[in-house]
Design a protein around this motif. Structure first.
Motif, mmCIF file in Angstrom:
data_model
loop_
_atom_site.group_PDB
_atom_site.id
_atom_site.type_symbol
_atom_site.label_atom_id
_atom_site.label_comp_id
_atom_site.label_asym_id
_atom_site.label_seq_id
_atom_site.Cartn_x
_atom_site.Cartn_y
_atom_site.Cartn_z
ATOM 1 N N GLU A 3 -6.278 -0.195 6.283
ATOM 2 C CA GLU A 3 -5.493 0.668 7.149
ATOM 3 C C GLU A 3 -4.010 0.472 6.874
ATOM 4 O O GLU A 3 -3.551 -0.632 6.565
ATOM 5 N N LEU A 4 -3.264 1.563 6.989
ATOM 6 C CA LEU A 4 -1.822 1.521 6.843
ATOM 7 C C LEU A 4 -1.164 1.669 8.214
ATOM 8 O O LEU A 4 -1.744 2.266 9.131
ATOM 9 N N PRO A 5 0.036 1.143 8.344
ATOM 10 C CA PRO A 5 0.754 1.337 9.606
ATOM 11 C C PRO A 5 0.874 2.826 9.926
ATOM 12 O O PRO A 5 1.091 3.656 9.040
ATOM 13 N N GLY A 6 0.670 3.169 11.194
ATOM 14 C CA GLY A 6 0.780 4.557 11.602
ATOM 15 C C GLY A 6 -0.511 5.339 11.499
ATOM 16 O O GLY A 6 -0.507 6.570 11.601
ATOM 17 N N GLY A 7 -1.631 4.630 11.267
ATOM 18 C CA GLY A 7 -2.921 5.304 11.237
ATOM 19 C C GLY A 7 -3.329 5.847 9.896
ATOM 20 O O GLY A 7 -4.316 6.594 9.807
ATOM 21 N N GLY A 8 -2.630 5.497 8.840
ATOM 22 C CA GLY A 8 -2.997 5.954 7.505
ATOM 23 C C GLY A 8 -4.059 5.072 6.881
ATOM 24 O O GLY A 8 -4.554 4.110 7.486
ATOM 25 N N LEU A 9 -4.420 5.407 5.659
ATOM 26 C CA LEU A 9 -5.463 4.684 4.939
ATOM 27 C C LEU A 9 -5.046 4.529 3.487
ATOM 28 O O LEU A 9 -4.590 5.485 2.854
ATOM 29 N N LEU A 10 -5.206 3.314 2.955
ATOM 30 C CA LEU A 10 -4.885 3.014 1.562
ATOM 31 C C LEU A 10 -6.169 2.825 0.771
ATOM 32 O O LEU A 10 -7.037 2.033 1.152
ATOM 33 N N LEU A 11 -6.300 3.548 -0.333
ATOM 34 C CA LEU A 11 -7.391 3.366 -1.281
ATOM 35 C C LEU A 11 -6.801 2.675 -2.506
ATOM 36 O O LEU A 11 -6.163 3.314 -3.345
ATOM 37 N N ASN A 12 -6.988 1.380 -2.568
ATOM 38 C CA ASN A 12 -6.376 0.575 -3.630
ATOM 39 C C ASN A 12 -7.365 0.424 -4.775
ATOM 40 O O ASN A 12 -8.315 -0.348 -4.706
ATOM 41 N N ASP A 13 -7.156 1.178 -5.839
ATOM 42 C CA ASP A 13 -8.010 1.136 -7.013
ATOM 43 C C ASP A 13 -7.145 0.861 -8.243
ATOM 44 O O ASP A 13 -7.284 1.496 -9.294
ATOM 45 N N ALA A 14 -6.260 -0.125 -8.084
ATOM 46 C CA ALA A 14 -5.196 -0.344 -9.064
ATOM 47 C C ALA A 14 -5.621 -1.167 -10.266
ATOM 48 O O ALA A 14 -4.807 -1.432 -11.145
ATOM 49 N N TRP A 15 -6.896 -1.580 -10.339
ATOM 50 C CA TRP A 15 -7.274 -2.504 -11.400
ATOM 51 C C TRP A 15 -7.176 -1.883 -12.778
ATOM 52 O O TRP A 15 -6.670 -2.478 -13.723
ATOM 53 N N ASN A 16 -7.676 -0.638 -12.927
ATOM 54 C CA ASN A 16 -7.652 -0.021 -14.246
ATOM 55 C C ASN A 16 -7.918 1.464 -14.113
ATOM 56 O O ASN A 16 -8.215 1.946 -13.020
ATOM 57 N N ALA A 17 -7.834 2.196 -15.219
ATOM 58 C CA ALA A 17 -8.050 3.643 -15.159
ATOM 59 C C ALA A 17 -8.397 4.190 -16.531
ATOM 60 O O ALA A 17 -7.895 3.722 -17.547
ATOM 61 N N ASN A 18 -9.271 5.179 -16.528
ATOM 62 C CA ASN A 18 -9.529 6.025 -17.683
ATOM 63 C C ASN A 18 -9.825 7.414 -17.143
ATOM 64 O O ASN A 18 -9.911 7.597 -15.922
ATOM 65 N N PRO A 19 -9.962 8.428 -17.984
ATOM 66 C CA PRO A 19 -10.080 9.790 -17.456
ATOM 67 C C PRO A 19 -11.241 10.003 -16.489
ATOM 68 O O PRO A 19 -11.085 10.690 -15.470
ATOM 69 N N LEU B 140 8.203 8.020 0.708
ATOM 70 C CA LEU B 140 7.474 9.282 0.729
ATOM 71 C C LEU B 140 6.216 9.269 1.585
ATOM 72 O O LEU B 140 5.799 10.312 2.088
ATOM 73 N N VAL B 141 5.589 8.119 1.726
ATOM 74 C CA VAL B 141 4.344 8.050 2.487
ATOM 75 C C VAL B 141 4.651 8.110 3.977
ATOM 76 O O VAL B 141 5.491 7.361 4.486
ATOM 77 N N LEU B 142 3.959 9.015 4.665
ATOM 78 C CA LEU B 142 4.183 9.246 6.089
ATOM 79 C C LEU B 142 3.063 8.629 6.916
ATOM 80 O O LEU B 142 1.952 8.409 6.413
ATOM 81 N N PRO B 143 3.308 8.359 8.192
ATOM 82 C CA PRO B 143 2.230 7.867 9.061
ATOM 83 C C PRO B 143 1.040 8.818 9.043
ATOM 84 O O PRO B 143 1.204 10.037 9.111
ATOM 85 N N GLY B 144 -0.153 8.250 8.900
ATOM 86 C CA GLY B 144 -1.359 9.053 8.888
ATOM 87 C C GLY B 144 -1.818 9.496 7.514
ATOM 88 O O GLY B 144 -2.921 10.042 7.366
ATOM 89 N N ASP B 145 -1.017 9.293 6.473
ATOM 90 C CA ASP B 145 -1.403 9.707 5.123
ATOM 91 C C ASP B 145 -2.569 8.870 4.590
ATOM 92 O O ASP B 145 -2.714 7.683 4.920
ATOM 93 N N VAL B 146 -3.373 9.495 3.740
ATOM 94 C CA VAL B 146 -4.387 8.771 2.975
ATOM 95 C C VAL B 146 -3.863 8.668 1.545
ATOM 96 O O VAL B 146 -3.585 9.688 0.895
ATOM 97 N N VAL B 147 -3.721 7.436 1.052
ATOM 98 C CA VAL B 147 -3.000 7.180 -0.196
ATOM 99 C C VAL B 147 -3.926 6.526 -1.213
ATOM 100 O O VAL B 147 -4.561 5.509 -0.919
#
Length: 387
Positions: A264-280, A357-364
């Motif tokens: 959970e993020l402050p202000g009721g938002g949600l963080l999806l942390n998938d920062a480990w790696n990426a491919n298409p 840029l991230v606002l309260p309530g955003d899903v990031v």
């Protein structure tokens, strides 16, 4: 000896400390923490391979090896959650999937261990073969074939060939678990090895739980990401091979750090942390998950560039579909291909911009290749330092 460590901070009384990567500077620290012996090898990888192989040779446990262009760590995490209630298990920690991490996993095997779940990463031809020679798996799992490491291998055909080194290492009586949608792998399955094809997943998500169809019934998992259903079906197939029964109730899966982590993020938002790696393939799946998880809330995607894609890197970035995402922030030169609403050069700048840029309530969503280091963006948004 009670265990083997290469990080002096993890040493416990009775451990062997192997001073890899100029780790001799930490020998006194390791001894102070109770190391009963220390080793400064001439060749780090040869030494660890020898130790891991020796432990493996003494064990009667069944060894599962998981590789794949996407999903190998998440599949390992799901499989571990399915197996823990039924067998004495050792499973690879986090992303322990290379010539250091794999021997360390094997060194945790005890005399009564019944199943070992290992993970095998791949940066080039021959690496999986070398890891398989150490682990000598009974069950080889390939989660998926996708355009990852193209810079090193040059083509999708060469990726198939490199991943198939795991199948070729299986002994007679072993089992190869491969996607039904990747028939190009099947010619590499040796005679005498059983082939199990993993069919595409059928999944329904309700009340934050994924209901994955398998064996004529729904198996319920604690995650809500639809793209994890394919990994769940793969893990369930391995359970079937091992003779482990389908679970009753909700399977509680804890994913490794920076992989599909929700907070959970402050202000009721949600963080999806998938920062480990990426491919298409993984990037597109994560964006679908962001749209699904938002439930009508504003969506923000902070996307780092995808590394090791070779000559076609710009095209792969341009092909990522960000339609329906309210705000896209690109990080790194190649991330310009996403046609982002905002662009920054590096993760430090992304952390500063994200706070604005991230606002309260955003899903990031935060996702990018390991080289971009976007975990600091997630930390900046949540206000919690990495553990």
């Amino acid at each position: 000896m009670t265990g083997v460590e290469v990080d002096s901070r993890r040493v416990r009384p009775g451990d062997l400390f192997v001073a890899v990567s100029r780790g001799e500077a930490y020998i006194d620290d390791a001894r102070g923490r109770g190391a009963v012996a220390t080793l400064v090898p001439d060749d780090d990888f040869v030494a660890l391979a020898a130790i891991g192989s020796a432990v493996r040779a003494k064990s009667a446990a069944r060894v599962v090896a998981i590789t794949g262009s996407v999903g190998k760590t998440s599949t390992k995490d799901i499989l571990a959650a399915l197996l823990w209630p039924h067998v004495r298990l050792v499973a690879a920690e986090a992303g322990f999937n290379n010539e250091i991490g794999l021997p360390l996993t094997l060194c945790r095997v005890e005399p009564d261990t019944e199943v070992v779940v290992t993970e095998m990463g791949m940066r080039g031809a021959g690496q999986i073969q070398a890891l398989a020679e150490i682990a000598r798996p009974h069950i080889g799992v390939i989660t998926a074939i996708a355009p990852a490491h193209l810079e090193l291998l040059g083509s999708l055909e060469q990726i198939v060939r490199a991943k198939a080194e795991l199948l070729e290492a299986l002994p007679p009586g072993g089992v190869a678990v491969v996607p039904a949608v990747a028939p190009e792998l099947e010619p590499f399955v040796p005679a005498g090895v059983e082939l199990r094809r993993v069919e595409p997943a059928e999944v329904q998500v309700r009340d934050g739980l994924a209901r994955v169809r398998f064996g004529g019934r729904d198996v319920v998992f604690s995650f809500s990401a639809r793209h994890q259903a394919a990994n769940a079906v793969t893990a369930l197939t391995v359970c079937e091979v091992l003779g482990v029964p389908l679970p009753d109730g909700v399977v509680d899966v804890t994913f490794s750090r920076w992989r599909s982590q929700e907070s959970e993020l402050p202000g009721g938002g949600l963080l999806l942390n998938d920062a480990w790696n990426a491919n298409p393939v993984a990037m597109q799946a994560a964006l679908v998950y962001l749209r699904d998880r938002a439930g009508g809330r504003r969506t923000v995607a902070i996307l780092g560039e995808m590394a090791e894609l070779g000559a076609e890197a710009k095209r792969f970035h341009a092909d990522v579909d960000t339609d329906g995402i309210d705000l896209v922030v690109g990080v790194g030169e190649l991330a310009l291909g996403y046609e982002p609403d905002e662009w920054v050069a590096d993760a430090a700048a992304a952390a500063r911009v994200a706070r604005e840029l991230v606002l309260p309530g955003d899903v990031v969503l935060v996702k990018g290749s390991r080289s971009v280091g976007l975990e600091i963006v997630a930390e900046a948004l949540s206000g919690v330092a990495a553990q």
